[in-house]
Enzyme design. Structure first.
Site, PDB file in Angstrom:
ATOM      1  N   GLU A 148       8.347  -4.763  11.270  1.00 42.62           N
ATOM      2  CA  GLU A 148       8.875  -3.545  10.894  1.00 42.62           C
ATOM      3  C   GLU A 148       9.164  -2.568  11.977  1.00 42.62           C
ATOM      4  O   GLU A 148       8.381  -2.077  12.876  1.00 42.62           O
ATOM      5  CB  GLU A 148       7.973  -2.840   9.912  1.00 42.62           C
ATOM      6  CG  GLU A 148       8.551  -1.316   9.388  1.00 42.62           C
ATOM      7  CD  GLU A 148       7.460  -0.676   8.215  1.00 42.62           C
ATOM      8  OE1 GLU A 148       7.799   0.492   7.777  1.00 42.62           O
ATOM      9  OE2 GLU A 148       6.652  -1.249   7.890  1.00 42.62           O
ATOM     10  N   GLU A 184      -2.410  -5.300   8.409  1.00 38.48           N
ATOM     11  CA  GLU A 184      -1.413  -4.991   9.692  1.00 38.48           C
ATOM     12  C   GLU A 184      -2.176  -5.280  11.004  1.00 38.48           C
ATOM     13  O   GLU A 184      -3.735  -5.110  10.904  1.00 38.48           O
ATOM     14  CB  GLU A 184      -1.292  -3.611   9.540  1.00 38.48           C
ATOM     15  CG  GLU A 184      -0.397  -3.019   8.323  1.00 38.48           C
ATOM     16  CD  GLU A 184      -0.126  -1.533   8.122  1.00 38.48           C
ATOM     17  OE1 GLU A 184       0.564  -1.092   7.262  1.00 38.48           O
ATOM     18  OE2 GLU A 184      -0.517  -0.714   9.106  1.00 38.48           O
ATOM     19  N   ASP A 224      -1.094  -6.072  -0.703  1.00 41.02           N
ATOM     20  CA  ASP A 224      -1.406  -5.550   0.740  1.00 41.02           C
ATOM     21  C   ASP A 224      -3.073  -4.981   0.722  1.00 41.02           C
ATOM     22  O   ASP A 224      -3.610  -4.246  -0.217  1.00 41.02           O
ATOM     23  CB  ASP A 224      -0.547  -4.217   0.834  1.00 41.02           C
ATOM     24  CG  ASP A 224       0.099  -4.028   1.916  1.00 41.02           C
ATOM     25  OD1 ASP A 224      -0.420  -4.579   3.110  1.00 41.02           O
ATOM     26  OD2 ASP A 224       1.016  -3.233   1.920  1.00 41.02           O
ATOM     27  N   LYS A 263      -1.692  -9.359   2.649  1.00 42.53           N
ATOM     28  CA  LYS A 263      -1.005  -8.841   3.876  1.00 42.53           C
ATOM     29  C   LYS A 263      -1.902  -7.872   4.559  1.00 42.53           C
ATOM     30  O   LYS A 263      -2.414  -7.042   3.861  1.00 42.53           O
ATOM     31  CB  LYS A 263       0.336  -8.212   3.771  1.00 42.53           C
ATOM     32  CG  LYS A 263       0.925  -8.091   4.900  1.00 42.53           C
ATOM     33  CD  LYS A 263       2.543  -7.392   4.543  1.00 42.53           C
ATOM     34  CE  LYS A 263       2.257  -6.122   4.042  1.00 42.53           C
ATOM     35  NZ  LYS A 263       1.842  -4.878   5.233  1.00 42.53           N
ATOM     36  N   ASP A 319       0.815  -1.166  -0.051  1.00 40.06           N
ATOM     37  CA  ASP A 319       0.032   0.112   0.068  1.00 40.06           C
ATOM     38  C   ASP A 319       0.802   1.333   0.110  1.00 40.06           C
ATOM     39  O   ASP A 319       0.315   2.226   0.023  1.00 40.06           O
ATOM     40  CB  ASP A 319      -0.963   0.079   1.256  1.00 40.06           C
ATOM     41  CG  ASP A 319      -0.346   0.048   2.436  1.00 40.06           C
ATOM     42  OD1 ASP A 319       0.908  -0.041   2.597  1.00 40.06           O
ATOM     43  OD2 ASP A 319      -1.107   0.092   3.579  1.00 40.06           O
ATOM     44  N   SER A 320       2.325   1.089   0.140  1.00 41.84           N
ATOM     45  CA  SER A 320       3.145   2.135  -0.349  1.00 41.84           C
ATOM     46  C   SER A 320       3.079   2.627  -1.622  1.00 41.84           C
ATOM     47  O   SER A 320       3.531   3.854  -1.962  1.00 41.84           O
ATOM     48  CB  SER A 320       4.647   1.722   0.182  1.00 41.84           C
ATOM     49  OG  SER A 320       4.649   0.458  -0.540  1.00 41.84           O
TER      50      SER A 320
END
Length: 306
Positions: free
Chosen positions: A191, A124, A92, A122, A53-54
């Site tokens: 991270e 979070e 993501d 993925k 998602d970056s």
């Protein structure tokens, strides 16, 4: 035909990734956002490609990852998948695509596999998303976890800070990772976590750990495509990044040369253009003086067929 056929490329799968836990050859993961990115990363032999998602930051120009949508992530994941032959492709899940309800989370996760062809998703979070992870995996969708510095909740964390620096905070990270593993996650990204904490978690988990700013003791490492290649020349570089090239500077130099050569008339040179069929140039004046017959398209087709 040669008696020796080309070796078959072996595509990574979730079980193969899991089998690398604790192995001598650490796992590698890099982000990619386009077909071209994927072709380069895959050709280099990276084990996993994360369509992060970056994307919001490095491709769409947002300050945070929050604005990126499910539609945008699915679109770019599909492009990456088309450019990938060997690596495991992980999509993501963006902010609020899995936080509102479990049914919505399953539906959104399914889109990454059904529409984009991803191998896994993925998301979070730790203990607070464990039940969501459990539900998604029960639906047949592999899930990679992400703990520590989680960019989607950076406001809650108080900024981009290292997580797990105190004993109590480290214990929370351990519990989060164990909860994700118990819920069915096949791997977990850590991270900005202290190296000794990441090492402790890696030893306790039976699933692979992938570090980014988490030291050398994890089962693998992940970085952002643009950081590795030095695509951005903006003066900011996270401590955990190692820049392997300075393509941003090279690109600016190359484009500047293009601008200069166009402005001075050095480009395009004769070798960059095309010529009419031999002898046809002499007929051009006469052809231009005759009445127009047919259409331009007709003329092009006739010329090509002669």
């Amino acid at each position: 035909m040669s008696s020796q056929s080309a070796p078959q490329k072996r595509r990574q799968t979730v079980p193969r990734i899991q089998a690398r836990k604790g192995g001598k050859k650490p796992l590698t993961m890099l982000t990619a956002y386009t077909y071209a990115h994927a072709r380069l990363v895959d050709a280099a032999g990276v084990d996993m490609i994360l369509v992060g998602d970056s994307l919001a930051n490095v491709c769409l120009g947002h300050e945070t990852t929050l604005p990126v949508t499910v539609e945008q992530m699915v679109y770019h994941t599909a492009a990456v998948r088309r450019g990938t032959e060997q690596a495991l492709v992980v999509g993501d899940m963006p902010f609020l695509s899995y936080n509102v309800s479990i049914p919505q989370a399953i539906e959104n996760a399914g889109r990454f596999l059904k529409e984009a062809g991803a191998d896994a998703v993925k998301l979070e979070g730790g203990t607070e998303v464990a039940e969501t992870v459990r539900a998604i995996t029960r639906a047949g969708i592999p899930v990679m976890g992400h703990v520590g510095l989680t960019p989607q909740t950076v406001s809650k964390l108080g900024g981009y800070k290292v997580q797990g620096k105190s004993a109590l905070a480290a214990r929370h990270l351990v519990d989060a990772c164990l909860a994700l593993e118990e819920a069915g996650a096949f791997a977990v990204v850590m991270e900005c976590v202290p190296s000794d904490v990441a090492s402790e978690i890696t030893q306790r988990l039976e699933i692979p750990t992938i570090g980014i700013g988490a030291g050398p003791s994890t089962d693998g490492q992940v970085l952002v495509f643009h950081d590795v290649l030095g695509v951005f020349v903006n003066g900011f570089e996270p401590r955990f990044v190692k820049r392997y090239a300075n393509l941003g500077e090279q690109a600016v130099k190359a484009i500047s040369e293009f601008v200069q050569e166009v402005q001075t008339g050095a480009f395009p040179a004769p070798e960059h253009g095309f010529a009419m069929t031999r002898g046809e140039g002499d007929k051009l004046s006469g052809a231009l003086s005759e009445p127009t017959r047919g259409t331009v398209a007709d003329g092009l087709v006739a010329s090509e067929s002669e």
